[in-house]
Design an enzyme around this catalytic site. Structure first.
Site, PDB file in Angstrom:
ATOM      1  N   GLY A 244       0.829  -1.200   0.000  1.00 41.50           N
ATOM      2  CA  GLY A 244       0.000   0.000   0.000  1.00 41.50           C
ATOM      3  C   GLY A 244       0.862   1.247   0.000  1.00 41.50           C
ATOM      4  N   GLY A 472       1.019  -5.774   4.593  1.00 41.25           N
ATOM      5  CA  GLY A 472       2.283  -6.485   4.550  1.00 41.25           C
ATOM      6  C   GLY A 472       3.158  -6.194   5.750  1.00 41.25           C
ATOM      7  N   ALA A 515       0.085  -0.469  15.312  1.00 47.88           N
ATOM      8  CA  ALA A 515       0.501  -1.275  16.467  1.00 47.88           C
ATOM      9  C   ALA A 515       0.043  -0.608  17.753  1.00 47.88           C
ATOM     10  CB  ALA A 515       2.015  -1.454  16.458  1.00 47.88           C
ATOM     11  N   ILE A 635       9.626  -3.192  20.717  1.00 50.37           N
ATOM     12  CA  ILE A 635       9.452  -3.914  19.464  1.00 50.37           C
ATOM     13  C   ILE A 635       8.604  -5.154  19.750  1.00 50.37           C
ATOM     14  CG2 ILE A 635      10.649  -5.140  17.601  1.00 50.37           C
ATOM     15  CD1 ILE A 635      11.017  -2.026  17.665  1.00 50.37           C
ATOM     16  N   ASN A 637       7.489  -7.540  17.603  1.00 49.27           N
ATOM     17  CA  ASN A 637       7.920  -8.750  16.908  1.00 49.27           C
ATOM     18  C   ASN A 637       9.238  -8.444  16.193  1.00 49.27           C
ATOM     19  OD1 ASN A 637       8.357 -10.717  14.799  1.00 49.27           O
ATOM     20  ND2 ASN A 637       6.220 -11.355  15.029  1.00 49.27           N
ATOM     21  N   GLN A 644      10.186  -4.666   8.278  1.00 49.29           N
ATOM     22  CA  GLN A 644       9.733  -3.305   7.958  1.00 49.29           C
ATOM     23  C   GLN A 644      10.922  -2.405   7.660  1.00 49.29           C
ATOM     24  OE1 GLN A 644       6.305  -1.470   8.424  1.00 49.29           O
ATOM     25  NE2 GLN A 644       6.283  -3.385   7.318  1.00 49.29           N
ATOM     26  N   GLY A 708       5.656   2.319  16.819  1.00 48.75           N
ATOM     27  CA  GLY A 708       5.388   2.120  15.388  1.00 48.75           C
ATOM     28  C   GLY A 708       6.678   2.125  14.591  1.00 48.75           C
ATOM     29  N   GLY A 710       6.638   1.458  10.866  1.00 45.77           N
ATOM     30  CA  GLY A 710       6.390   1.432   9.411  1.00 45.77           C
ATOM     31  C   GLY A 710       7.110   2.507   8.632  1.00 45.77           C
ATOM     32  N   GLU A 711       7.349   3.664   9.254  1.00 49.10           N
ATOM     33  CA  GLU A 711       7.882   4.777   8.475  1.00 49.10           C
ATOM     34  C   GLU A 711       9.284   5.209   8.880  1.00 49.10           C
ATOM     35  OE1 GLU A 711       4.111   7.071   6.909  1.00 49.10           O
ATOM     36  OE2 GLU A 711       3.761   6.246   8.885  1.00 49.10           O
TER      37      GLU A 711
HETATM   38 MO1  MOS Z   1       1.306   5.500   5.313  1.00 48.12          MO
HETATM   39  S1  MOS Z   1       1.997   6.870   3.900  1.00 48.12           S
HETATM   40  O1  MOS Z   1       0.484   6.503   6.390  1.00 48.12           O
HETATM   41  O2  MOS Z   1       0.345   4.393   4.492  1.00 48.12           O
END
Ligand code: MOS
Length: 744
Positions: A244, A472, A515, A635, A637, A644, A708, A710-711
């Site tokens: 995504g 994912g 999370a 963390i 996992n 990630q 978190g 992801g970013e």
């Molecule tokens: Mo992220 S850019 O908030 O899917």
């Protein structure tokens, strides 16, 4: 003895087997009886009007059911002016097929629906549409003088903090100075899975939309608003996603078109976009950044100035946080930050993994490297001298910040002390130039309101539901871990399901908040179920837990037992049997604790160490080593979190060296809109990537202590590589991606 403590361990993805065996169903894979197929026709012009659509010529083809366009679209409620999808910027969202006006190249102008896919595609290839083109402008360079600050208070806009100190005077009078412009081209998300919606039309007029989206509730709200459907009649489902990265945050036009066709034809419809069409609904904006830094004789920052200008569409003012980080990442009392947009005839940009920060951290972190060289300091030492102990933008302490440990642990593992400062001073055995560079950043640790439902059945199996997403990232796995650990059940006894508006509401899967948000809701809900189970346990004859409070017991290894005496225990399954209930169910939710959080600035941080090897004759750059040291709270996992960060590093390498959507301004169209010409790394481009998690204890961000992941992993990667290229070659490339022609 095995234990049911799973948080912080590294179990493999619970959804892995479904994905690799093909059992996982994606939006375009739901097969329903009587399915019809829609093909989207896209505008070849960037601006102007549709003057005629020769729909009659294709409607005569047997099996073509309808050509939907602005000419025959039914009167729709659309949204009133107050409607915004959950991440809509200021302005007015794009309305597909609304009128004959063309606002951007590849705008959808018609949907052809046919009994089969090939026929719809063929009909689209022969459909004649006449346009009247108008002059367009798609080049940001022409708008340098026309930047404007977006309206403050507009949806999602985080304006830069007011200037502090005297940044102009401080810069003029400082011992060392730098100023430079950094340019970052457009990028598209390019997930592997194409955008698609399969709408199942039920006999009673209800619909189920299997849609590629990062937020099923967001899409449901959009559909109910436009089509006047009740929520009961409009279910939205997304259980799996092939990537995504933000592209699914807003409802995209294929869901509108598919639902429109299904309701009009009273048939099930699938609409799948092509790879080319994936370049038509949002991108990381083309951004120009100007930075001025200055230092005092002791190497502390005297001034920080950062200004950014990026594109937006004519109809919405997309904003992202590009410059604010520069007032927070390093200690400095003289700071001025500016942020402007310029309108072009393109689609509205869209959040793309670490929106704003991914670009802003390139500007700031390359400028920091230039400043370190101007001041004669090692880049890491320079950062240590300017370490921010508090967030000066907000004038608040950090809830936790172990960035210094990231610096030290990263440097030690990478071998940073073996670096020689002079550019072109390091070579490998083959004579290739070697460069080492660093870069980092910060990302917000946020929590959004979330709900969940937990049901335990007499056989001891637990089902937990929350309409979150899984693009994912590992959502299925970490939620299963949290639920299992909270109730002391083996992982195999727990099923977590997501992505369905029939489930309790969860926020969009984005912002690195899943999370923290859904995780806390799952924890709270399972604890509420635990309280019910304790009460039932206390009703059992001779229960050793009779007088225990909930705080006195723990749920471990399928038992409820006293914390102070593990022998005083009951087996959970016996409790369920004794209760005589077939199932026990609770609803729960979680909200951020504002009172606790308000006094703090809450962020994850990272520092990236990169090594490049450059072949001077060919200009080729290989990123031979990357070490990403990340401090992101607890963390959950180790395996999915590491993955990630690995993915983030790959994308950072891409940003630095390969990735750019190229616009042909004559046509106002993206020209490399395919996987052949839109370059991303392949296996041969990826070498050694290492990840360090410096764990932080933080009970302010949320009860799980998770920030978190992801970013944050993307931040500073491209900057570290750009800085390493400078160290290797002595050439400072400020216009990413760094391709061969810029080095030769
Ligand atoms: Mo992220 S850019 O908030 O899917």
């Amino acid at each position: 003895m095995s234990t049911t403590n799973y948080i912080g361990k590294a179990p493999s993805r619970v959804d892995g087997p479904a994905k690799v065996t093909g059992a996982a169903t994606y939006a375009a894979e739901y097969n329903v009886p009587g399915l019809t197929y829609g093909w989207v026709v896209s505008s070849p012009i960037a601006k102007g009007k549709i003057t005629k659509i020769h729909a009659d010529e294709v409607l005569v083809l047997p099996g073509v059911l309808q050509v939907f366009s602005h000419e025959n679209v039914p009167s729709l409620a659309w949204f009133d002016r107050s409607y915004k999808d959950q991440v809509a910027p200021g302005g007015s969202p794009f309305r597909p097929l609304h009128d004959n006006e063309i606002k951007f190249s590849q705008q959808p102008v018609a949907l052809i629906v046919a009994e089969n896919f090939e026929l719809a595609r063929y009909a689209a290839s022969v459909l004649r549409i006449e346009y009247e083109a108008a002059p367009h402008e798609t080049n940001l360079e022409t708008k340098r003088q026309e930047g404007f600050e977006p309206g403050r208070g507009k949806t999602g806009y985080m304006p830069p903090p007011p200037p502090r100190g005297n940044p102009d005077k401080a810069w003029e009078e400082a011992a060392h100075r730098m100023e430079a412009e950094y340019v970052h081209g457009t990028q598209h998300h390019n997930p592997m899975e194409l955008f698609a919606t399969t709408v199942e039309y039920h006999a009673n007029g209800k619909i189920t939309a299997y849609d590629k989206t990062q937020g099923v509730y967001n899409v449901q709200a959009y559909l109910t608003k436009i089509f006047g459907l009740s929520k009961d009649n409009c279910r939205v489902v997304n259980e799996y996603m092939g990537g995504g990265f933000g592209s699914g945050l807003r409802p995209q036009y294929q869901v509108f078109l598919a639902v429109l066709a299904a309701l009009e034809l009273k048939r099930s419809v699938r609409v799948t976009l092509t790879r080319q069409q994936m370049f038509s609904f949002g991108h990381r904006p083309h951004t120009l950044q100007y930075l001025k830094l200055a230092t005092n004789p002791d190497g502390t920052l005297a001034a920080v100035q950062h200004h950014a200008l990026h594109e937006t569409s004519q109809f919405e003012d997309y904003t992202e946080n590009v410059v604010n980080w520069s007032g927070m990442l390093y200690q400095c009392d003289n700071v001025k930050l500016g942020y402007q947009l310029a309108k072009l005839d393109v689609y509205t940009p869209l959040d793309m993994r670490a929106p704003g920060a991914a670009t802003g951290s390139i500007g700031l972190e390359v400028a920091m490297d230039e400043m370190a060289y101007a001041a004669g300091l090692d880049p890491l030492e320079f950062r240590l001298r300017n370490y921010a102990e508090k967030d000066q933008n907000m004038n608040k302490p950090f809830s936790s910040k172990k960035l210094r440990d990231c610096y030290h642990q990263g440097a030690a593992k990478f071998g940073w002390d073996k670096r020689t400062q002079e550019p072109r001073s390091m070579r490998d055995a083959d004579g290739k130039l070697v460069g080492w560079g660093i870069g980092g950043g910060a990302w917000d640790a946020s929590q959004m309101k979330s709900a969940a439902k937990a049901t335990i059945t007499a056989d001891g199996k637990l089902l937990v539901l929350s309409a979150s997403g899984e693009n994912g990232t590992g959502t299925y796995t970490i939620m299963t871990q949290i639920a299992a650990e909270t109730l002391g059940l083996p992982l195999e006894a727990v099923t977590f399901r997501l992505g369905d508006t029939d489930q309790p509401e969860a926020p969009l899967q984005g912002g690195s908040w899943t999370a923290a948000s859904v995780g806390t809701a799952v924890k709270n809900t399972c604890e509420a179920l635990g309280e019910k189970l304790l009460k039932l346990a206390q009703k059992m004859e001779g229960s050793p837990l009779k007088n225990a409070n909930f705080e006195d017991v723990e749920f471990v290894n399928g038992q409820i037992r006293l914390r102070t005496d593990a022998n005083q225990a009951v087996v959970l399954r016996d409790v369920l049997q004794a209760s005589g209930e077939a199932k026990i169910e609770v609803d729960g939710s979680a909200m951020p604790n504002m009172v606790k959080q308000m006094p703090y600035s809450m962020h994850s941080h990272n520092m990236v160490f990169a090594e490049v090897k450059v072949d001077e004759d060919l200009g080729t750059v290989h990123v031979t080593r990357v070490l990403n040291a990340v401090a992101a709270g607890r963390i959950l996992n180790q395996k999915t979190a590491r993955s990630q960060v690995l993915g983030s590093v790959v994308w950072g390498i891409s940003m630095a060296l390969m990735e750019e959507t190229v616009m042909d301004h004559k046509f106002g169209r993206y020209m490399n809109h395919n996987y052949a010409e839109y370059h991303v790394p392949v296996n041969a481009d990826i070498h050694d990537i290492d990840v360090i998690f410096v764990e932080e204890e933080d009970d302010i961000v949320n009860p799980l202590g998770v920030k978190g992941i992801g970013e944050v992993g993307m931040l500073g990667v491209a900057a570290a590589i750009a800085n390493a290229v400078f160290h290797a070659t002595g050439k400072r490339v400020r216009d990413l991606p760094i391709m061969i022609d810029k080095l030769l």
